[in-house]
Design a protein around this motif. Structure first.
Motif: not given
Lengths: 328, 386
Positions: B99, B102-103, B227, B231, B235
């Protein structure tokens, strides 16, 4: 490492799928129940034209020189429409075997003029509606005119399967001169091809049932909104999804001459047969009474599952083969 | 289809195998879900890190080797084959790190990934609450806006190894006016922060690694929101699909478990009746099916296709297979099955009963298998929600 079909394999399979959807309709399938032979007119010739029957023959015979892995997704499609014709026996087993011994029957088989059924030495009944029988007897394989061996007709629960007992056994003159390494793959080829068909049957049973429970309402909502039904559908998908890769791997093993190909075939059949039986059971139960009738099409798929699940070895039989391999 | 490994992959395998053979502790470490065992496991994580085996698939700047997904699978297979210790870092390296990659912001990557790879900072998950289990969107723990960050109040529970972890990540309600899965944010925080209380809870298998975590006005700076604000649900769903899917349970684990089961059966042939022989055969086939299916999934992922809700299928399959493997072992052991720990007559130091108790958590955590079956039915097969 790559566990997926190639683009060519996918495209060819899609073409076969379209052909089957067009010609092997439930109505056509139902008609074979009335006839004595489990074949749909035109379909066999169309498959020959498309090259499916000769897929596993060398190009010198007018075939495509492809393998068990190439044909297996087409057999899944054949299962999806419960195709009654002897595609497994003829295209996936007889063609590569007869090609290996330069059989003079091969050209006519690839052209779609001659069909073949496969019978193992321990098969109590055989398919009776083909021109030829590739039959195991006395540890050898024989190619004979079906009419010379096939005796009294037997009635299968699956009305599209024309079965019979044998009235005679082949003699030495019909024995094929097979390379032992080829002969050793025959059972694996048959089992893997049949497992692919079982996967297709299971997928159709699942798809039809999902569509039915989405549309059918009781207590003011779709039956498929009930958790009990959802879980049956999920369990079916689970069984089918985890059986499929075993079938593909076994086909790959045959093509690569893996000495464990027979073992892999038995692993595939054990899980594919169990998955298909589960799909049939859940399909019937989730439909309810409508699927308990012969007016509704679903019974033709379920009965094919019940026939194939036991033909050429039950799941238990194949697990026992694996068990022996594991030394248990 | 190509079911062979390349030369460099084979080379990677033999190097990993040789290293593991030379370095895996000869005697199994005490459970990583106990206080003493956790410290020993943390040392093992450091050994892995020092040899760049703790996070093989990460980039070199974060302590990895930039290994491909295939190499990661090979490493996992060798890791379990070698009987190496459980990965106490797994919640961080397998669930949080993907995570962050990615974020996460650059700052978050720089700050958190290396200490996680080294095993110095250990992460617990903060999802479940007393009133939000399978129905995760019922989260009540809230984070109120303050200058420069958030003030967190509430309670999380069933945090694995929460009693020993240094940090926690999870979902908190940052917009009290929104309901269910809206208005949640994904926050990270040290468990040493003012206002955090951690209480250990004994688990079914006797280990004390479970915890409930209480928050009273705990300050979390803005830089620790992962994130976007509000949101968090999207996530978190990315986390749970990796928890359900590939990353947490690699096929190597089950191939190794079934191999051990076969060894057990070979040691007690008098206990193997036809039914148990058949059952062992079936789980062996299933473990192979799981491995092949993983190869198919990884091929899809490398091809850029999403795996999504199919990860629910994966989780049902491995977790129920894991229970079956251990049930069979207990049946083989018969009257010895109940013996655990230091019990003199216990077979394999009672590892099978312990493993059985642990396996029973699989069908529950990361969303019960009943919920997973609903997800499969609704999102894969398209059945109506209601």
């Amino acid at each position: 490492m790559k566990f997926a079909l190639t683009e060519d394999q996918v495209l060819f399979t899609e073409a076969v799928r379209e052909l089957l959807a067009d010609q092997c309709t439930p109505t056509a399938l139902r008609a074979t129940w009335q006839a004595d032979a489990g074949t749909i007119s035109r379909l066999w010739a169309s498959l020959a034209e498309m090259g499916v029957l000769g897929l596993l023959a060398p190009e010198s015979y007018g075939g495509m020189g492809l393998g068990a892995l190439d044909v297996h997704p087409m057999l899944v499609e054949a299962g999806r429409v419960a195709m009654p014709d002897p595609i497994v026996d003829t295209a996936a087993v007889a063609v590569p075997v007869l090609a290996s011994c330069q059989s003079e029957s091969l050209a006519s088989i690839i052209a779609g003029d001659t069909s073949v059924a496969v019978a193992f030495a321990d098969d109590p009944v055989v398919r009776a509606d083909t021109d030829l029988l590739l039959v195991e007897y006395g540890k050898r394989w024989h190619l004979v005119e079906s009419a010379s061996l096939v005796g009294v007709a037997e009635q299968s629960v699956d009305g599209a399967r024309a079965m019979a007992s044998l009235k005679a056994l082949p003699d030495e003159s019909s024995a094929l001169n097979l390379d032992p390494t080829i002969a050793a793959t025959i059972r694996a080829r048959a089992i893997v091809a049949q497992s692919a068909v079982l996967i297709g049957l299971a997928r159709h049973l699942l798809d039809e049932t999902v569509a039915y429970v989405q549309a059918r309402e009781q207590f003011g909502k779709p039956v498929g909104a009930q958790q009990a039904i959802k879980h049956k559908m999920s369990d079916t998908l689970l069984a089918v999804e985890y059986a499929g890769p075993l079938v593909a791997r076994a086909a790959y093993s045959i093509d690569h001459g893996d000495p464990d190909a027979g073992l892999h075939a038995s692993m595939a059949k054990a899980n594919a047969a169990d998955a298909a039986k589960l799909a049939a059971r859940h399909a019937l139960q989730s439909h309810g009474a409508i699927a308990y009738t012969v007016e509704y099409d679903l019974h033709m798929w379920m009965k094919r599952v019940w026939a194939l699940a036991s033909h050429w070895g039950t799941a238990d039989h194949h697990r026992a083969i694996v068990r022996t391999h594991l030394g248990l | 289809m190509d079911l062979t490994w390349s030369e460099s992959e084979q080379q990677f395998r033999s190097e990993a195998r040789a290293w593991l053979q030379a370095n895996v502790p000869a005697n199994p470490l005490p459970s990583g879900d106990t206080a003493d065992g956790f410290r020993l496991h943390q040392q093992w994580e450091k050994t892995l890190f020092d040899n760049r085996y703790s996070v093989v698939s990460w980039g070199e700047q974060y302590g990895g080797r930039g290994a491909s997904l295939w190499e990661w699978l090979i490493f996992e297979e060798e890791y379990y084959r070698a009987g190496a210790p459980q990965r106490v870092s797994q919640n961080g390296i397998f669930l949080l790190a993907p995570i962050i990659f990615e974020y996460g912001t650059d700052w978050q990557k720089q700050r958190y990934l290396l200490p996680m790879a080294e095993g110095v900072e250990q992460w617990g998950q903060g999802w479940s609450e007393p009133d939000a289990g399978s129905d995760l969107a019922g989260i009540k723990s809230r984070a109120d806006r303050v200058d420069g960050g958030w003030r967190v109040t509430g309670q999380k529970t069933w945090t694995t190894r929460g009693a020993f972890c240094t940090h926690l990540f999870g979902l908190f309600r940052t917009d009290p006016d929104q309901e269910r899965h809206r208005g949640l944010s994904y926050l990270m925080m040290p468990l040493t922060a003012d206002g955090v209380t951690v209480n250990g809870v004994g688990r079914l298998d006797g280990d004390e690694g479970f915890a409930e975590v209480f928050f009273e006005d705990v300050f979390v700076p803005d830089e620790d929101v992962l994130g976007g604000v509000n949101e968090g649900w999207a996530v978190a769903m990315a986390t749970t699909s990796s928890e359900r899917g590939l990353t947490l349970r690699s096929p190597g684990r089950f191939i190794a478990a079934v191999a051990k089961l076969r060894e057990l059966a070979a040691r007690m042939p008098q206990a193997v009746d036809a039914r148990l022989a058949d059952a062992i055969t079936q789980v062996w086939i299933d473990a192979e099916a799981y491995q092949l299916s993983t190869l198919k999934t990884v091929t899809k992922m490398l091809d850029g296709q999403s795996v999504g809700a199919e990860s629910s299928l994966n989780k049902i399959f491995w977790s129920e297979m894991d229970v079956r493997i251990h049930e069979i072992a207990l049946e083989l052991l018969g009257p010895l099955a109940e013996l655990v720990d230091e019990s003199p007559a216990a077979v394999d130091a009672g590892a099978w009963m312990k493993g059985f108790l642990f396996s029973l958590s699989g069908p529950i955590y990361a969303g019960t298998n009943e919920i997973q079956r609903n997800i499969v039915a609704e999102r894969v097969l398209g059945l109506p929600r209601r």
